[in-house]
Scaffold this active site. Sequence first.
Site, PDB file in Angstrom:
ATOM      1  N   ARG A 139     -39.049 -24.021 -17.003  1.00 41.63           N
ATOM      2  CA  ARG A 139     -38.047 -24.303 -15.969  1.00 41.63           C
ATOM      3  C   ARG A 139     -36.949 -25.252 -16.450  1.00 41.63           C
ATOM      4  NH1 ARG A 139     -42.849 -24.092 -12.803  1.00 41.63           N
ATOM      5  NH2 ARG A 139     -42.843 -22.274 -11.433  1.00 41.63           N
ATOM      6  N   LYS A 161     -22.301 -22.795 -20.545  1.00 40.17           N
ATOM      7  CA  LYS A 161     -22.450 -21.383 -20.189  1.00 40.17           C
ATOM      8  C   LYS A 161     -23.329 -20.713 -21.234  1.00 40.17           C
ATOM      9  CE  LYS A 161     -18.812 -19.095 -18.637  1.00 40.17           C
ATOM     10  NZ  LYS A 161     -17.412 -18.631 -18.455  1.00 40.17           N
ATOM     11  N   GLU A 203      -9.487 -18.512 -29.903  1.00 42.37           N
ATOM     12  CA  GLU A 203      -9.817 -19.482 -28.861  1.00 42.37           C
ATOM     13  C   GLU A 203      -8.944 -20.729 -28.986  1.00 42.37           C
ATOM     14  OE1 GLU A 203     -11.679 -19.013 -26.333  1.00 42.37           O
ATOM     15  OE2 GLU A 203     -13.123 -17.436 -26.825  1.00 42.37           O
ATOM     16  N   LYS A 247     -11.497 -28.636 -23.434  1.00 44.46           N
ATOM     17  CA  LYS A 247     -12.646 -27.987 -22.796  1.00 44.46           C
ATOM     18  C   LYS A 247     -13.430 -29.000 -21.959  1.00 44.46           C
ATOM     19  CE  LYS A 247     -15.658 -24.478 -22.332  1.00 44.46           C
ATOM     20  NZ  LYS A 247     -16.336 -23.700 -23.387  1.00 44.46           N
ATOM     21  N   GLU A 257     -17.535 -23.166 -12.751  1.00 41.89           N
ATOM     22  CA  GLU A 257     -16.504 -22.140 -12.651  1.00 41.89           C
ATOM     23  C   GLU A 257     -16.249 -21.713 -11.204  1.00 41.89           C
ATOM     24  OE1 GLU A 257     -15.773 -19.298 -16.136  1.00 41.89           O
ATOM     25  OE2 GLU A 257     -16.569 -17.995 -14.586  1.00 41.89           O
ATOM     26  N   ARG A 261     -11.968 -23.914 -13.759  1.00 42.04           N
ATOM     27  CA  ARG A 261     -12.528 -23.497 -15.051  1.00 42.04           C
ATOM     28  C   ARG A 261     -12.188 -22.050 -15.385  1.00 42.04           C
ATOM     29  NH1 ARG A 261     -18.589 -24.963 -17.322  1.00 42.04           N
ATOM     30  NH2 ARG A 261     -18.471 -23.735 -19.237  1.00 42.04           N
ATOM     31  N   ASN A 265     -10.850 -18.426 -19.087  1.00 44.11           N
ATOM     32  CA  ASN A 265     -11.067 -16.996 -19.309  1.00 44.11           C
ATOM     33  C   ASN A 265      -9.789 -16.274 -19.744  1.00 44.11           C
ATOM     34  OD1 ASN A 265     -13.850 -16.946 -18.616  1.00 44.11           O
ATOM     35  ND2 ASN A 265     -13.291 -17.048 -16.444  1.00 44.11           N
ATOM     36  N   HIS A 268      -9.963 -13.160 -21.841  1.00 40.03           N
ATOM     37  CA  HIS A 268     -11.345 -12.699 -21.857  1.00 40.03           C
ATOM     38  C   HIS A 268     -11.593 -11.484 -20.964  1.00 40.03           C
ATOM     39  CE1 HIS A 268     -11.815 -16.477 -23.902  1.00 40.03           C
ATOM     40  NE2 HIS A 268     -13.106 -16.293 -24.053  1.00 40.03           N
ATOM     41  N   HIS A 272     -13.111  -8.550 -22.905  1.00 45.73           N
ATOM     42  CA  HIS A 272     -14.465  -8.032 -22.718  1.00 45.73           C
ATOM     43  C   HIS A 272     -14.479  -6.512 -22.630  1.00 45.73           C
ATOM     44  CE1 HIS A 272     -16.197 -12.080 -21.053  1.00 45.73           C
ATOM     45  NE2 HIS A 272     -15.970 -12.100 -22.346  1.00 45.73           N
ATOM     46  N   HIS A 285     -15.807 -11.234 -31.044  1.00 49.89           N
ATOM     47  CA  HIS A 285     -15.378 -11.780 -29.754  1.00 49.89           C
ATOM     48  C   HIS A 285     -13.952 -12.326 -29.828  1.00 49.89           C
ATOM     49  CE1 HIS A 285     -15.488 -13.813 -25.907  1.00 49.89           C
ATOM     50  NE2 HIS A 285     -15.217 -14.957 -26.502  1.00 49.89           N
TER      51      HIS A 285
END
Length: 380
Positions: A139, A161, A203, A247, A257, A261, A265, A268, A272, A285
């Site tokens: 957990r 993330k 990035e 960041k 997010e 935030r 993206n 992205h 993606h 990526h």
Amino acid sequence: MPRSVSASPTAAAIAPLQTVTVDLPAGGYPIHIGSGALSRLGPLLRERGWTEGRRVLVVSNPDVAGPYGAAVRASLESVGLLVHQLVLEAGEEQKTPRSIGLIHDAAFAARLERSSLMLALGGGVVGDMTGFAAATWLRGLAVVQVPTTLLAMVDAAIGGKTGVNHPGGKNLIGAFHQPDAVVVDPDTLATLPVREFRAGMAEVIKYGVIGDPALFENLEASEDPSSREGLGAERLQEVLQRCAAAKAEVVAADEREAGRRAVLNYGHTLGHVVETLSGYGRVLHGEAVAIGMVAAGALSVELGLWSPADQERQRRLIAACGLPVRWPGFEAEAALRCLRSDKKVRDGRVRFVLPSGLGSVVIRDDISDARVLQVLERLV
């Protein structure tokens, strides 16, 4: 975006590391940046309270474990930590629930406890998988990110993330799980393939467009931003610090997010699509993000949000970094299906982060499919 950087020498340091702090309500964490940071890993973790006898599972891949695994083990063991190692195959195609199972199996075999630690030594794939495995074992175990690729150093390792891919889309399975620390050693970029370094530069350019025009201009002034040697050690250190500070500021303002935030993206959403339809691993990526930024910029010009001149500056810098700028010739319906399955879709609307000037972006969810396809067709 303002920089939040201060000197933070350790006892073992020859030269001081720079430290950026991610301030969060539940407790922040440091991002240590500097040459030789890898050999100081053990003492840095001791400063964070990881004392003698604690168990550590180091997760890496062969390309990184080979040159750096022994140094990491030696540094951790120098402060009395009990080290176990797991080496997974490299590549985006390995970023699956099966790999998470392998990390869980290693955690069980190493008898990790809730007071134990997982440590990701590698790029964004290793960092995402290790972070997700840590979030879900017992957990929730602590995790330390030690990124060894430029992309992970400036983006993936910071912010919590984590996750793995699903056949229907990238990172659809995941969790937010902040690291206990991030340790960035630019010396590890010496063994990074040039193509991977260039992917990381996408990035870096992103940060310039969304909030740091001075960073963008600094990259434009570089004779060769497509390689570590071309940037030079001083400029590279500044890039790492500025990106980490940017960041950290955004994550501190919006950890999960819910709002701001989302600007991270940029490039992205459409990127993606490129990754998914090309097949994971065929397009890196960062390469996909580069294409996504050009596409988002073209869409922004179409909507009158930013100038053709700024779009050309962005396209020119992306190309100067050795990154692709053309949209692949995907079938239109396949591209739309992929867009609609993106995890950032809200109430059936695709949310696009679009530049409105160098250093600023807006978020729009009112753009028709026809207009998106029209812009993409012109970029093929």
